[in-house]
Design an enzyme around this catalytic site. Structure first.
Site, PDB file in Angstrom:
ATOM      1  CE1 TYR A   1       9.004   5.214   3.175  1.00 20.64           C
ATOM      2  CE2 TYR A   1       7.424   7.038   3.145  1.00 20.64           C
ATOM      3  CZ  TYR A   1       7.924   5.892   3.728  1.00 20.64           C
ATOM      4  OH  TYR A   1       7.345   5.412   4.872  1.00 20.64           O
TER       5      TYR A   1
ATOM      6  CD  GLU B   1      10.395  -7.367   6.053  1.00 16.53           C
ATOM      7  OE1 GLU B   1      10.458  -8.502   6.584  1.00 16.53           O
ATOM      8  OE2 GLU B   1      10.162  -6.335   6.699  1.00 16.53           O
TER       9      GLU B   1
ATOM     10  N   PRO C   1       0.787  -1.226   0.000  1.00 12.37           N
ATOM     11  CG  PRO C   1      -0.549  -1.389   1.910  1.00 12.37           C
ATOM     12  CD  PRO C   1       0.403  -2.146   1.063  1.00 12.37           C
ATOM     13  CG  ASN C   2      -0.289   4.338   1.291  1.00 13.46           C
ATOM     14  OD1 ASN C   2      -1.232   4.905   0.734  1.00 13.46           O
ATOM     15  ND2 ASN C   2      -0.390   3.767   2.462  1.00 13.46           N
TER      16      ASN C   2
ATOM     17  NE  ARG D   1       3.931   6.871   1.872  1.00 15.26           N
ATOM     18  CZ  ARG D   1       4.204   5.618   2.242  1.00 15.26           C
ATOM     19  NH1 ARG D   1       4.686   4.770   1.378  1.00 15.26           N
ATOM     20  NH2 ARG D   1       3.967   5.241   3.469  1.00 15.26           N
TER      21      ARG D   1
ATOM     22  NE  ARG E   1      10.381   6.384   8.535  1.00 14.80           N
ATOM     23  CZ  ARG E   1       9.397   6.146   7.676  1.00 14.80           C
ATOM     24  NH1 ARG E   1       9.426   5.091   6.879  1.00 14.80           N
ATOM     25  NH2 ARG E   1       8.377   6.971   7.611  1.00 14.80           N
TER      26      ARG E   1
ATOM     27  CB  ALA F   1       1.654   0.512   6.559  1.00 13.88           C
TER      28      ALA F   1
ATOM     29  CG  HIS G   1      11.196  -2.086   4.741  1.00 18.76           C
ATOM     30  ND1 HIS G   1       9.827  -2.060   4.659  1.00 18.76           N
ATOM     31  CD2 HIS G   1      11.526  -3.231   5.386  1.00 18.76           C
ATOM     32  CE1 HIS G   1       9.338  -3.142   5.249  1.00 18.76           C
ATOM     33  NE2 HIS G   1      10.348  -3.871   5.692  1.00 18.76           N
TER      34      HIS G   1
ATOM     35  CG  ASN H   1       8.515  -1.809   0.433  1.00 16.15           C
ATOM     36  OD1 ASN H   1       7.984  -1.945   1.543  1.00 16.15           O
ATOM     37  ND2 ASN H   1       9.055  -0.668   0.027  1.00 16.15           N
TER      38      ASN H   1
HETATM   39  C1  DQA Z   1       8.277   1.216   3.906  1.00 13.76           C
HETATM   40  C2  DQA Z   1       8.320   1.476   5.415  1.00 13.76           C
HETATM   41  C3  DQA Z   1       6.935   1.299   6.037  1.00 13.76           C
HETATM   42  O1  DQA Z   1       6.981   1.555   7.424  1.00 13.76           O
HETATM   43  C4  DQA Z   1       5.961   2.249   5.406  1.00 13.76           C
HETATM   44  O2  DQA Z   1       4.664   2.039   5.934  1.00 13.76           O
HETATM   45  C5  DQA Z   1       5.940   2.181   3.920  1.00 13.76           C
HETATM   46  C6  DQA Z   1       7.224   2.068   3.223  1.00 13.76           C
HETATM   47  C7  DQA Z   1       9.624   1.548   3.233  1.00 13.76           C
HETATM   48  O3  DQA Z   1       9.811   1.104   2.088  1.00 13.76           O
HETATM   49  O4  DQA Z   1      10.477   2.227   3.808  1.00 13.76           O
HETATM   50  O5  DQA Z   1       4.906   2.272   3.275  1.00 13.76           O
HETATM   51  O6  DQA Z   1       8.000  -0.157   3.690  1.00 13.76           O
END
Ligand code: DQA
Length: 148
Positions: A25, A100, A12-13, A20, A109, A79, A102, A76
């Site tokens: 990011y 995994e 998501p997102n 964003r 954070r 959240a 990020h 990835n």
């Molecule tokens: C994320 C880190 C997560 O905490 C966050 O909710 C994201 C992006 C990252 O790529 O740093 O959506 O996965």
């Protein structure tokens, strides 16, 4: 032996990348990142398919389908990392090598980001290197697949 096939999943997102919170990011869009992944994949002679969804269920459907159609998963989870037991169970049931990643260093954070429910079922985790996390993750995943 044919080329290995890797499924790239963005949670998501991540469709908002580039706009964003770019100070966290980065300024690269998801399309930019997918392009970088595909370039690296072609150098590594691995086949990749990338999919982003804001819906946990759609990600789970893809993971269920991956079991018989891919050699590994690079994800990835956004959240969902921090609370989705449904996603974790799907990844665990797929019984595929899993990395995994990020973009941000989740350990530097907010407190809630420091815990991943996905990590215990992953071969390993790479975080904090921006788009490069995906490229490092792809190489790490390929090494796991080849060793399998
Ligand atoms: C994320 C880190 C997560 O905490 C966050 O909710 C994201 C992006 C990252 O790529 O740093 O959506 O996965």
């Amino acid at each position: 032996m044919g080329k290995h096939k890797v499924l790239i999943l963005h949670g998501p997102n991540l469709n908002l990348l580039g706009h964003r919170e770019p100070e966290i990011y980065g300024y690269q869009t998801l399309a930019d990142i997918d392009r970088l992944i595909k370039e690296r994949a072609s150098n590594l002679e691995v086949q990749v398919a990338a999919f982003q969804s804001n819906y946990e269920g759609q990600l789970i459907d893809r993971i269920q389908d991956a079991r018989d159609n891919y050699d590994g998963i690079l994800i990835n989870p956004g959240a969902l990392t921090h609370y989705s037991y449904g996603l974790r169970d799907a990844l665990s049931a797929a019984e595929l090598p899993l990395v995994e990643v990020h973009l941000s260093n989740i350990f530097a954070r907010e407190e809630f980001r420091r815990h991943s429910v996905i990590s215990p079922v992953a071969s390993g985790v790479i975080c904090g290197f921006g788009a490069n996390s995906y490229l490092l993750g792809l190489e790490a995943l390929l090494a796991v697949i080849k060793k399998r």
